[in-house]
Design an enzyme around this catalytic site. Sequence first.
Site, short mmCIF file in Angstrom:
data_model
loop_
_atom_site.label_atom_id
_atom_site.label_comp_id
_atom_site.label_asym_id
_atom_site.label_seq_id
_atom_site.Cartn_x
_atom_site.Cartn_y
_atom_site.Cartn_z
N ARG A 1 18.68 -31.19 6.15
CA ARG A 1 19.25 -32.43 5.62
C ARG A 1 20.07 -32.17 4.37
NH1 ARG A 1 15.04 -33.51 8.81
NH2 ARG A 1 14.66 -35.61 9.62
N GLY B 1 16.54 -28.49 17.49
CA GLY B 1 16.60 -29.89 17.90
C GLY B 1 17.06 -30.79 16.76
N ASP C 1 4.01 -31.02 14.31
CA ASP C 1 4.33 -29.59 14.44
C ASP C 1 3.12 -28.70 14.17
OD1 ASP C 1 6.92 -30.27 15.05
OD2 ASP C 1 7.66 -30.00 13.01
N LYS D 1 8.73 -30.25 22.95
CA LYS D 1 9.10 -29.47 21.75
C LYS D 1 9.78 -28.17 22.21
CE LYS D 1 7.76 -32.38 18.68
NZ LYS D 1 8.78 -33.02 17.83
N ARG E 1 6.25 -21.72 16.63
CA ARG E 1 4.96 -22.24 16.17
C ARG E 1 3.81 -21.73 17.04
NH1 ARG E 1 6.56 -24.50 11.88
NH2 ARG E 1 8.36 -25.84 11.85
#
Length: 432
Positions: free
Chosen positions: A24, A91, A311, A338, A388
């Site tokens: 961001r 994503g 997550d 995911k 992950r």
Amino acid sequence: MIFQKTNYIKGEVTVPGDKSISHRAVMFGALSKGKTEITNFLQGADCLSTIDCFRRLGIRIENQTDKITVYGKGLDGLSAPSSLLDAGNSGTTVRLISGILAAQRFETTLTGDASIQKRPMLRVIEPLTMMGARIESLNGNHCAPLRITGASLKGIHYHSNISSAQVKSAILLAGLYADGPTSVTEPSASRNHSELMLRTFGADIHTVNNTATIYPRPSLEGQRLHVPGDISSAAYFIAAGLLVPGADLLIRNVGINPTRDGILKVAKAMGADIALLNQKQEGEPTADLHVTYHPLHGTTIGGDIIPTLIDELPIIAIMAAAAKGITVIKDAAELKVKESNRIDVMVKNLSAMGCDITATEDGMIIHGKDPDACPLHGAVIHAHNDHRIAMSFAIASLIAEGETDITDSECVAISYPEFYKDLRKLCGQSGS
Ligand code: S3P
């Protein structure tokens, strides 16, 4: 890569910058006027994909390792790229950037790796189309590659049926360019980094309950931002600290935004006592986490807490495997879409390590074993190129009898390139 059981994990670690916040910072810096300087930016593959996309959109971005400088050109400063935009595995990049591209005066084609090309994009195509955007899925399957032809957008009030910060952010970013206010209501609160950071840059945005509203055409100004450590990366060390007998870890400067801190609440519900030291509030709240070994017990995880730990569910499943009693994870069907189908992949790999685990429609049920009974044994683990999953099983290996071989272990570069080095150091190994 081969991993072994350990009986030692101690020391201090500083996890890299938050992935969501790093993305961001670059995006909003690009849409602002003037210079944005970002420290502690996550130099992971996903965030580097975001930098690459904005460079292709005509934004000068310097990456000096310890500092990123974005030379923003304002809301109307992007220019048509001469080639495809490639979001890699990210994503967040595809979905957030779609909201921005929907309002430009040019056409863009946005794609990514094999995993990205299977992930659902209808969730952003639908609301953006309601705003007037023209988005075509080139393979006709509502996935990337997406051809986005910029258009004039109108403000809408969108009721989302999923709690997704990526969807919410895509709509809010499109709302910067709309003809009136735009709002998004979601079933429960997803991470609010976009709202907090857009406000810092000068946007007129506010949240009431689970509805965020943005007003168009603000004058966004470049900022100096420091990215807090990623709680999603800290989660692996939280679990290691709780699971390895005698463990004592200090995880420094971790973001503890209440829309992200579900793992701390779950750890508490499982019996752990994590101390939050040195708490600060600089845009985002942060703390040092002191984690020591603690036998865990099972719990039920579902409802509004899910978006705040979405997550972390793979590593929470590992914690549950070594917790006394049953852990139920529900309301988490999002795990199926995911980077991999995380319900399937967790169930297959944890079963291979000897855990009693069952997949459900929206989660999993784990019959944990007493940690003293050595709950897991080594196995060959296929992470399905999901960072992950690889990190979760590296932690599982620390309490598993025998050898664990993670076949595609290098995928940790997506969010935590130095993960194995940091883990080895804490385990008293060479660190290389
Ligand atoms: C993210 C939001 C979450 C999360 C992802 C990062 C973000 O995805 O799983 O890793 O930065 O907004 P969803 O919005 O799909 O829940």
